[in-house]
Design a protein around this motif. Structure first.
Motif: not given
Length: 417
Positions: A180, A222, A376
């Motif tokens: 990410e 998320r 997260r």
């Protein structure tokens, strides 16, 4: 363990090696006699101490290194021959003085791991068993309290093959997060019940956290932090209101919350004069006022999810002394919420002195982050600590396939790893 031949000794050593692999010990630990207390060692070869502190790698690179380490250790465990292990099985906490079927399994498991000899087998959880349990807990980086609760039971029951599977799964998840490429993020790891702040691709700090109980799990979100609230109020969530506070109003005439305002149909009421037996949850709202008594502490970190999950402080700091901290209603309590607030607000020119003045006002004050901070939630049951040792954490929400039920394992019986 005591043996009568070299062959038997070697077989028992192999058994002990495989069983101890689940605690994060290196193969070098098996050079010791099985009855010697074994301390956790790094799975990597020891290196000489550098003359100056090594630079901290960027967090994405660290995640890659951790994932590679976990995969390498998993490969070692997968290469081991299967061994028979005795599982203690889930149940109530075992402690000194206990006896019965699960205690017999505990003793057998401690013998298999080398913390007791066969000659030390007893019919109850005696002083020798207590010492053996504490030694195992110390070797597993747990609080050595001699209590075989969920965390210790799962660590005892975990086979090398299961440990390898946990490491593989965690390594995959770590690489996904690495990909990410988040330079800034807050990471909430549920199995270890910890929170990590990453800024400019560097790990700033870790702190203990309290997460949701199994009946009210913290979801794998998320999300992002949008606001920091200083001196928050606490509005009792719908589930807590329905299952906890309304029943208390009905039985006692009070919600059991200090400095709280109770609303009925939008109007403030004196709770002791209401007949709550005829009131439905949707008509009630309970708001706790700001202060040190507030359940959220002095700081709340707002997220955007529809489940009303957020991060916050607490008025019960003693909870962070617990080994297993799965006791909230789903939100995440931070061990040092002020440190988090100061760190997040510093780039906006909000100094610690200014935060102190905000706290002194005693009123809710919202500070919007100029740039929302990604959050997260992870389920990493394997992590690597500061010494380089792999640590395995409890499966707090039973997401890994369960071991055979205790009823299928009579005392002395074993299951194959």
């Amino acid at each position: 363990m005591l043996t009568t031949s070299a062959t038997t000794s070697r077989s028992l050593a192999v058994l002990t090696l495989a069983a101890l692999a689940i605690t994060g010990l290196s193969a070098a630990a098996c050079a010791q006699a099985p009855t010697t207390p074994l301390a956790p060692l790094s799975v990597a070869p020891a290196l000489a101490e550098p003359a100056t502190p090594a630079p901290v790698p960027a967090y994405p690179a660290m995640l890659s290194a951790w994932a590679d380490r976990l995969d390498a250790r998993a490969a070692e465990l997968e290469a081991m021959a299967p061994v028979a292990i005795t599982r203690v099985g889930p149940g109530g906490t075992l402690k000194k003085g206990a006896s019965g079927e699960r205690t017999s399994r505990l003793i057998q498991r401690l013998i298999e791991l080398g913390y007791l000899t066969p000659e030390q087998r007893s019919a109850s959880f005696d002083d020798l068993v207590d010492t053996a349990v504490r030694s195992f807990q110390t070797a597993s980086n747990m609080t050595p309290d001699g209590l075989v609760g969920t965390g210790t039971q799962q660590a005892l029951d975990r086979s090398p093959a299961e440990a390898a599977g946990i490491m593989r799964h965690t390594a995959t998840s770590m690489r996904a997060l690495r990909d990410e490429q988040l330079p800034d993020a807050v990471l909430v790891n549920l199995p270890s019940q910890t929170v990590t702040l990453v800024r400019d691709s560097a790990r700033v700090f870790d702190m203990r956290a309290v997460v949701g109980r199994p009946s009210r799990e913290t979801p794998l979100l998320r999300d992002r932090i949008t606001h920091v609230i200083v001196n928050p109020t606490w509005t009792v969530p719908p589930t807590v209101l329905k299952e906890d506070k309304l029943p208390m109003l009905r039985s006692r005439g009070t919600p059991g919350i200090s400095n709280a305002v109770v609303y009925l149909d939008g109007e403030v009421v004196a709770p002791e004069i209401i007949d709550w037996s005829v009131v439905t949850p949707g008509r009630v709202r309970i708001v706790q006022q700001p202060g040190d008594h507030n359940a959220l502490g002095r700081f709340r970190f707002n997220l955007t999810n529809p489940e009303n999950i957020y991060l916050h402080g607490t008025n019960e700091p003693r909870l962070f002394d617990r080994e297993l901290r799965t006791i909230s209603s789903g939100c995440v309590r931070l061990q040092d919420a002020r440190l988090m607030a100061e760190t997040l607000l510093a780039p906006q020119g909000v100094t610690p002195d200014r935060i102190e003045r905000m706290l002194a006002r005693g009123e809710p004050q919202w500070v919007k982050l100029e740039k929302a901070l990604p959050v997260r939630f992870t389920y990493w049951m394997a992590t690597i600590d500061g010494s380089g040792t792999i640590r395995l954490h409890p499966d707090v929400y039973d997401r890994v396939e369960e071991a055979p039920p205790s009823s299928a394992l009579p005392p002395g019986d074993s299951s194959r790893a």
